[in-house]
Design an enzyme around this catalytic site. Structure first.
Site, PDB file in Angstrom:
ATOM      1  CG  ASP A  28      25.210 -39.774 -42.944  1.00 35.11           C
ATOM      2  OD1 ASP A  28      25.371 -39.362 -44.108  1.00 35.11           O
ATOM      3  OD2 ASP A  28      24.208 -40.432 -42.585  1.00 35.11           O
ATOM      4  CE1 TYR A  36      18.591 -41.703 -41.378  1.00 39.23           C
ATOM      5  CE2 TYR A  36      20.611 -40.696 -40.620  1.00 39.23           C
ATOM      6  CZ  TYR A  36      19.945 -41.516 -41.499  1.00 39.23           C
ATOM      7  OH  TYR A  36      20.652 -42.157 -42.488  1.00 39.23           O
ATOM      8  CE  LYS A  59      22.135 -39.855 -45.557  1.00 36.36           C
ATOM      9  NZ  LYS A  59      22.063 -39.970 -44.085  1.00 36.36           N
ATOM     10  CG  HIS A 114      17.224 -40.393 -47.176  1.00 36.79           C
ATOM     11  ND1 HIS A 114      17.174 -39.964 -45.873  1.00 36.79           N
ATOM     12  CD2 HIS A 114      17.705 -41.651 -47.113  1.00 36.79           C
ATOM     13  CE1 HIS A 114      17.614 -40.922 -45.069  1.00 36.79           C
ATOM     14  NE2 HIS A 114      17.927 -41.963 -45.802  1.00 36.79           N
TER      15      HIS A 114
HETATM   16  N1  LIG Z   1      21.155 -43.355 -46.752  1.00 35.34           N
HETATM   17  C1  LIG Z   1      20.464 -44.305 -46.160  1.00 35.34           C
HETATM   18  O1  LIG Z   1      19.404 -44.753 -46.648  1.00 35.34           O
HETATM   19  C2  LIG Z   1      20.977 -44.874 -44.870  1.00 35.34           C
HETATM   20  C3  LIG Z   1      20.435 -46.054 -44.366  1.00 35.34           C
HETATM   21  C4  LIG Z   1      20.962 -46.562 -43.172  1.00 35.34           C
HETATM   22  C5  LIG Z   1      22.009 -45.900 -42.526  1.00 35.34           C
HETATM   23  N2  LIG Z   1      22.506 -44.736 -43.017  1.00 35.34           N
HETATM   24  C6  LIG Z   1      23.628 -44.017 -42.367  1.00 35.34           C
HETATM   25  O2  LIG Z   1      24.689 -44.954 -42.170  1.00 35.34           O
HETATM   26  C7  LIG Z   1      25.071 -44.947 -40.793  1.00 35.34           C
HETATM   27  C8  LIG Z   1      25.629 -46.296 -40.377  1.00 35.34           C
HETATM   28  O3  LIG Z   1      24.678 -47.327 -40.557  1.00 35.34           O
HETATM   29  P1  LIG Z   1      23.822 -47.988 -39.366  1.00 35.34           P
HETATM   30  O4  LIG Z   1      23.731 -47.035 -38.256  1.00 35.34           O
HETATM   31  O5  LIG Z   1      22.572 -48.498 -39.963  1.00 35.34           O
HETATM   32  O6  LIG Z   1      24.643 -49.270 -38.954  1.00 35.34           O
HETATM   33  P2  LIG Z   1      26.189 -49.701 -38.760  1.00 35.34           P
HETATM   34  O7  LIG Z   1      27.058 -48.514 -38.591  1.00 35.34           O
HETATM   35  O8  LIG Z   1      26.496 -50.697 -39.809  1.00 35.34           O
HETATM   36  O9  LIG Z   1      26.097 -50.506 -37.392  1.00 35.34           O
HETATM   37  C9  LIG Z   1      25.740 -49.892 -36.189  1.00 35.34           C
HETATM   38  C10 LIG Z   1      25.698 -50.964 -35.109  1.00 35.34           C
HETATM   39  O10 LIG Z   1      27.003 -51.537 -34.955  1.00 35.34           O
HETATM   40  C11 LIG Z   1      27.369 -51.509 -33.583  1.00 35.34           C
HETATM   41  N3  LIG Z   1      28.813 -51.257 -33.543  1.00 35.34           N
HETATM   42  C12 LIG Z   1      29.460 -50.168 -34.019  1.00 35.34           C
HETATM   43  N4  LIG Z   1      30.788 -50.297 -33.845  1.00 35.34           N
HETATM   44  C13 LIG Z   1      30.982 -51.481 -33.234  1.00 35.34           C
HETATM   45  C14 LIG Z   1      32.138 -52.152 -32.797  1.00 35.34           C
HETATM   46  N5  LIG Z   1      33.353 -51.637 -32.942  1.00 35.34           N
HETATM   47  N6  LIG Z   1      31.979 -53.379 -32.210  1.00 35.34           N
HETATM   48  C15 LIG Z   1      30.742 -53.919 -32.051  1.00 35.34           C
HETATM   49  N7  LIG Z   1      29.610 -53.306 -32.443  1.00 35.34           N
HETATM   50  C16 LIG Z   1      29.731 -52.100 -33.034  1.00 35.34           C
HETATM   51  C17 LIG Z   1      26.566 -50.426 -32.951  1.00 35.34           C
HETATM   52  O11 LIG Z   1      26.305 -50.738 -31.614  1.00 35.34           O
HETATM   53  P3  LIG Z   1      26.862 -49.843 -30.382  1.00 35.34           P
HETATM   54  O12 LIG Z   1      26.053 -48.587 -30.402  1.00 35.34           O
HETATM   55  O13 LIG Z   1      26.613 -50.705 -29.216  1.00 35.34           O
HETATM   56  O14 LIG Z   1      28.328 -49.608 -30.643  1.00 35.34           O
HETATM   57  C18 LIG Z   1      25.272 -50.466 -33.762  1.00 35.34           C
HETATM   58  O15 LIG Z   1      24.369 -51.391 -33.211  1.00 35.34           O
HETATM   59  C19 LIG Z   1      23.760 -44.574 -40.099  1.00 35.34           C
HETATM   60  O16 LIG Z   1      23.962 -44.273 -38.739  1.00 35.34           O
HETATM   61  C20 LIG Z   1      23.284 -43.465 -40.979  1.00 35.34           C
HETATM   62  O17 LIG Z   1      23.987 -42.271 -40.694  1.00 35.34           O
HETATM   63  C21 LIG Z   1      22.012 -44.210 -44.198  1.00 35.34           C
END
Ligand SMILES: NC(=O)c1ccc[n+]([C@@H]2O[C@H](COP(=O)([O-])OP(=O)(O)OC[C@H]3O[C@@H](n4cnc5c(N)ncnc54)[C@H](OP(=O)(O)O)[C@@H]3O)[C@@H](O)[C@H]2O)c1
Length: 315
Positions: free
Chosen positions: A91, A96, A121, A154
């Site tokens: 994704d 980004y 997106k 988006h």
């Molecule tokens: N459509 C939208 O508006 C929108 C908005 C936000 C996000 N997104 C998408 O959703 C994806 C995921 O959301 P996100 O990146 O915001 O946050 P997330 O996946 O909820 O959390 C990422 C965080 O969790 C940590 N983490 C991951 N696996 C872990 C584990 N097993 N144990 C401990 N910590 C862990 C990572 O740190 P480490 O790197 O240290 O593992 C990072 O700091 C994004 O990357 C993006 O592609 C879309």
């Protein structure tokens, strides 16, 4: 009915070629289809990530890899590592600023394109008919790809109707295998569907233990739109990784908080796309298909819902 109409509306040769190529890739990879998501149970390999069938008939992995903040060399490394570990859904988004890195990671992984499910997106600034077409091509060029598996609006801002028209055309030309939206609330979806000739396949929305989106879940199911969770781990906010309720459930199953959350998404029928920059975390996040949360666990996690965004700065 709708599904048939949509397939007929596509460039048939492309659609058939791509579907066949994707099916062949799935065979090699051993992609399975999900029991929990209501599809068949033909899992072919213990390592493969299950897929669900979207409302236009295409298969989407139930678990993917998020790339927000994974830019430059970090993005290349992480995407290549994630694919190497078995992630197939990647994704990204124009905003980004990492589509080139994601493309670099895909290339570095050496995987066949057909085995991947790549999402990008359309950002708000590019909304409009011509601008959507241009932005889409720019995304493809940056990613080094000639089609996308999923392209999302988006945010529900700007000229949504004109953007959707352009996306429908790109879909019918076979340049996108599925089109959808992100961050759309019920009334915004309903408005879009009042003029759309193609129902969105996906709505990617904030969903995690502290903002469970139960109402949206019911609504999206009613429309046949797949819910996809962004920030499925709440980005660690609100003490997600040290939350004692999740930890207690995890101890029962010998899993950590991230794995409990990701399994919970899966059992709710929601696609999730956790991000990690650490290979060990990427691997942990894949290891959620060898245990099952029981009804009591699911109820307990339901009690964590604060029913409010944990990202007010993005509102
Ligand atoms: N459509 C939208 O508006 C929108 C908005 C936000 C996000 N997104 C998408 O959703 C994806 C995921 O959301 P996100 O990146 O915001 O946050 P997330 O996946 O909820 O959390 C990422 C965080 O969790 C940590 N983490 C991951 N696996 C872990 C584990 N097993 N144990 C401990 N910590 C862990 C990572 O740190 P480490 O790197 O240290 O593992 C990072 O700091 C994004 O990357 C993006 O592609 C879309």
């Amino acid at each position: 009915m709708k599904r048939r109409k949509q397939s007929e509306g596509m460039n048939r040769r492309d659609f058939i070629q791509r579907s066949a190529a994707f099916a062949a890739g799935s065979m090699v990879m051993g992609v399975g289809t999900s029991k929990l998501f209501g599809a068949s149970t033909s899992r072919r390999s213990a390592l493969a990530i299950e897929t669900i069938t979207l409302n236009n008939g295409i298969e989407m992995p139930v678990l993917g890899f998020g790339t927000l903040y994974l830019n430059d060399e970090l993005g290349v490394r992480c995407v290549a590592e994630a694919i190497g570990l078995g992630y197939r859904l990647i994704d990204t988004a124009t905003i980004y600023g990492n589509e080139e890195s994601v493309g670099g990671g895909i290339k570095k992984s050496g995987i066949n394109r057909e085995e991947l499910f790549v999402t990008s997106k359309l950002w708000v600034d590019d909304s409009g008919y011509d601008t959507t077409k241009k932005a889409f091509q720019t995304s493809l060029d940056k990613l080094g790809l000639d089609y996308l598996d999923l392209y999302l609006i988006h945010r529900p801002r700007g000229e949504v109707q004109a953007s959707w028209k352009a996306m429908e055309e790109l879909y019918k030309e076979g340049k996108i295998r599925a089109i959808g939206v992100s961050n759309f609330e019920a009334h915004q979806l309903e408005e879009l569907m009042s003029y759309a000739t193609i129902t969105p396949a996906v709505n990617q929305i904030e969903t995690h233990a502290f903002f469970q989106q139960e109402k949206a879940k019911v609504n999206l199911k009613k429309y046949g739109i797949q819910q996809e969770a962004w920030s499925p781990l709440a980005q660690g906010r609100n003490g997600h990784f040290t939350n004692e309720t999740l930890a207690a459930i995890g101890r029962k199953h010998n899993k950590n908080n991230a794995q409990v959350s990701l399994r919970w998404h899966y059992q709710r029928g929601i696609v999730s796309i956790p991000r990690s920059s650490q290979k060990a975390h990427m691997q942990e996040n894949l290891n959620i298909f060898d245990f099952k949360l029981d009804e009591a666990d699911m109820q307990t996690i339901a009690s964590l819902d604060l029913n409010i965004t944990q990202f007010p700065e993005w509102e």
